[in-house]
Design an enzyme around this catalytic site. Sequence first.
Site, PDB file in Angstrom:
ATOM      1  CD  GLU A  47      -2.944   6.039  -4.927  1.00  8.72           C
ATOM      2  OE1 GLU A  47      -3.274   6.902  -4.461  1.00  8.72           O
ATOM      3  OE2 GLU A  47      -3.379   4.703  -4.619  1.00  8.72           O
TER       4      GLU A  47
ATOM      5  CE1 TYR B 257      -3.463   2.991   0.720  1.00  8.02           C
ATOM      6  CE2 TYR B 257      -1.860   3.559   2.433  1.00  8.02           C
ATOM      7  CZ  TYR B 257      -2.864   3.967   1.686  1.00  8.02           C
ATOM      8  OH  TYR B 257      -3.491   4.890   1.748  1.00  8.02           O
TER       9      TYR B 257
END
Length: 232
Positions: free
Chosen positions: A170, A163
Amino acid sequence: MSKLLLPETKGSQKTLRRRMFSLRLAYIFSYNLFQFCGHTWILANTIARFFTFGRDALADTFYSVGFVMSLCQLLSILELFHIADGIEKARLLPRFVQVMEKNVLLIILIMLEEIQSKPVVCLQFFLWNILDLLRYPHELLCVMDTPSIPMLWIRYSLWIPLYILSATNEAVTIYQALPYIESAASYSTYMHLPFALKLYLPVLALGSSITVWQLLKERQRHLEKWIKKKRK
């Protein structure tokens, strides 16, 4: 007369509650199964295209799996209602951050065709699918009330570093998209969008840090609970 009807009324209420519970169980199972199948298809399609076309497959990853990915991520908003309604037992804030950051990035990708062919987009889709394929099988096992220790460990140990890598990618994707957004904003009504995205980057970092902290606490709680069960 009312006293005679009272036991029947109570029995009807219990039957109704059982039916409602069964419907909720069937719904949440179907939802997790759909997400699992959707992300499995996306990952299999991406890998197959890479082995078939090599590096050329990176350029059109968004065109080949973008619609299914967008559908899965749009439906993931329902998870916020699942947690709020008590169908799913999880913390609302981390899930809210995860759902929103994915959908924000997808909106940017849909708006900008120039960024859709970047390698970071292919990497982002790959990481998202790995993360979801680590999570949804665990959720399915929990719905069936047959959770396993290996899946629990994978869900709360391997998932966290992946993550962090996904959130970092991102930010890189948004950073690469900024020049195209600034160019488009100079002659459109979206002139405040570049500033909003620059402001969003530190918010993304803060939200991801809070999410990781919450996930670490959740991991410790779940693992301690399972260790106590094994000792009994």
